[in-house]
Design a protein around this motif. Structure first.
Motif, short mmCIF file in Angstrom:
data_model
loop_
_atom_site.label_atom_id
_atom_site.label_comp_id
_atom_site.label_asym_id
_atom_site.label_seq_id
_atom_site.Cartn_x
_atom_site.Cartn_y
_atom_site.Cartn_z
N MET A 106 0.82 -1.21 0.00
CA MET A 106 0.00 0.00 0.00
C MET A 106 0.86 1.26 0.00
SD MET A 106 -3.47 -0.29 2.17
CE MET A 106 -3.78 1.36 1.57
N HIS A 107 1.93 1.25 0.78
CA HIS A 107 2.83 2.41 0.79
C HIS A 107 3.37 2.67 -0.62
CE1 HIS A 107 3.17 3.81 4.89
NE2 HIS A 107 3.27 2.57 5.33
N TYR A 108 3.73 1.62 -1.30
CA TYR A 108 4.28 1.77 -2.65
C TYR A 108 3.26 2.38 -3.60
CZ TYR A 108 6.30 0.54 -7.17
OH TYR A 108 6.79 0.59 -8.45
N ARG A 109 2.04 1.84 -3.60
CA ARG A 109 1.01 2.33 -4.50
C ARG A 109 0.55 3.74 -4.12
NH1 ARG A 109 0.73 1.56 -9.10
NH2 ARG A 109 -1.48 2.15 -9.13
N GLU A 110 0.37 3.97 -2.84
CA GLU A 110 -0.08 5.29 -2.40
C GLU A 110 0.94 6.37 -2.74
OE1 GLU A 110 -2.87 6.30 -1.06
OE2 GLU A 110 -3.86 4.57 -0.16
N ALA A 117 -1.15 11.92 2.24
CA ALA A 117 -0.87 10.74 3.05
C ALA A 117 -2.11 9.86 3.15
CB ALA A 117 -0.41 11.16 4.44
N SER A 118 -1.88 8.57 3.24
CA SER A 118 -2.98 7.61 3.35
C SER A 118 -3.55 7.61 4.77
CB SER A 118 -2.49 6.21 2.99
OG SER A 118 -3.45 5.23 3.33
N THR A 119 -4.82 7.93 4.88
CA THR A 119 -5.47 7.91 6.20
C THR A 119 -5.47 6.51 6.79
OG1 THR A 119 -6.88 9.78 5.59
CG2 THR A 119 -7.62 8.41 7.44
N LEU A 120 -5.69 5.51 5.95
CA LEU A 120 -5.71 4.13 6.42
C LEU A 120 -4.37 3.75 7.04
CD1 LEU A 120 -6.91 1.29 6.67
CD2 LEU A 120 -6.20 0.87 4.29
N VAL A 167 5.60 8.67 11.00
CA VAL A 167 6.28 9.92 10.67
C VAL A 167 6.54 10.01 9.16
CG1 VAL A 167 8.41 11.24 10.98
CG2 VAL A 167 7.32 10.15 12.95
N LEU A 168 7.00 8.92 8.57
CA LEU A 168 7.28 8.92 7.13
C LEU A 168 6.01 9.16 6.31
CD1 LEU A 168 9.85 5.99 6.80
CD2 LEU A 168 10.31 8.43 6.57
N GLU A 169 4.92 8.55 6.74
CA GLU A 169 3.67 8.71 5.99
C GLU A 169 3.14 10.14 6.10
OE1 GLU A 169 0.69 7.68 3.40
OE2 GLU A 169 2.54 6.64 3.91
N CYS A 170 3.49 10.83 7.17
CA CYS A 170 3.03 12.21 7.35
C CYS A 170 3.83 13.20 6.50
CB CYS A 170 3.13 12.62 8.82
SG CYS A 170 1.83 11.93 9.86
N GLN A 171 4.94 12.75 5.92
CA GLN A 171 5.76 13.67 5.14
C GLN A 171 5.00 14.12 3.89
OE1 GLN A 171 8.72 14.80 6.43
NE2 GLN A 171 7.88 13.57 8.11
N ASN A 205 -2.76 15.76 5.26
CA ASN A 205 -3.15 14.45 5.75
C ASN A 205 -4.19 14.59 6.87
OD1 ASN A 205 -1.80 14.69 8.38
ND2 ASN A 205 0.11 14.53 7.22
N LEU A 206 -4.60 13.46 7.41
CA LEU A 206 -5.67 13.45 8.41
C LEU A 206 -5.32 14.32 9.62
CD1 LEU A 206 -8.29 12.26 9.65
CD2 LEU A 206 -6.89 10.38 10.50
#
Length: 232
Positions: A106-110, A117-120, A167-171, A205-206
């Motif tokens: 999911m990280h790769y596709r998102e 950022a992906s909320t999920l 933290v990485l997803e929030c970037q 992001n969320l």
């Protein structure tokens, strides 16, 4: 202690069965179910321009998830050594390992197709880190940490890596291609180019939306000089 949920012998703590059988299994199952739908929807989305993918962040995410998968597998082995092969504890850790693999996908596709950022994934890593800390607290409270470090080191590593993934997803994605479009300019822009432009709120992001922190860069700029229409 049974299924609890609250432990009769430890104050403000859940039983191990409830943590593994209800919380961990429930979280992993929820991710697998929602991720299947999300990945299906992402298949129809066009890929972002190369400048917006932030490949450095993508590599960091993939590396961190690879380490996290190894840590989750180590936690599965540690639980396997303590409990029967077919038990709620081993099932929970097996599902957690599978969920880590799906999260990496999911990280790769998102990162390739989603401008925000992906909320999920944000919610999953937040909940996963909290659950790992809960398991670690229970291990310390029951004395398991004193008898076997192998039983607590993976939980500690998983909690830290989950925080890192959060933290990485929030970037945020790069903003170099953002431009203010209005009037006839919208008509002249092609669909491929137009999809590269997002307002700061659209890219938040969320957590940024909940705290309105997406306004911080604009407010900081406004303290230095009067804002112009082209400021983003």
């Amino acid at each position: 202690e049974g299924w609890g949920p609250l432990s009769p012998s430890r104050p403000i703590d859940f039983t191990s069965c409830f943590q593994y059988g209800a919380l961990s299994v429930g979280l992993s199952t929820a991710l697998l179910a929602v991720a299947a739908v999300r990945l299906f929807r992402l298949k129809s989305k066009p890929q972002l321009p190369r400048e917006l993918v932030a490949r450095g962040i993508l590599r960091a995410k993939l590396l961190a998830t690879a380490v996290l998968m190894a840590v989750s597998a180590a936690e599965l082995v540690a639980v396997w050594a303590q409990y029967p092969p077919v038990s709620v504890f081993t099932i929970a850790m097996a599902l957690q390992t599978v969920a880590a693999v799906i999260a990496a996908l999911m990280h790769y596709r998102e990162q390739l197709v989603n401008p925000i950022a992906s909320t999920l994934l944000l919610l999953y890593w937040l909940a996963g880190g909290v659950l790992a800390l809960m398991r670690l607290r229970t291990a310390v409270a029951t004395g398991l940490a004193d008898n076997s470090l192998a039983a607590v080191v993976p939980s500690t590593g998983y909690a830290l890596l989950a925080l890192l993934m959060l933290v990485l997803e929030c970037q945020p994605k790069p903003q170099e291609l953002y431009e203010l479009l209005n009037g006839d300019d919208n008509i002249r822009e092609s669909d491929d180019v137009r999809q590269s432009y997002w307002a700061p709120e659209e890219r938040a992001n969320l957590f940024s939306r909940l705290t309105f922190s997406w306004l911080d860069p604009m407010l900081d700029e406004g303290l230095k000089r009067p804002l112009q229409m082209e400021d983003t």
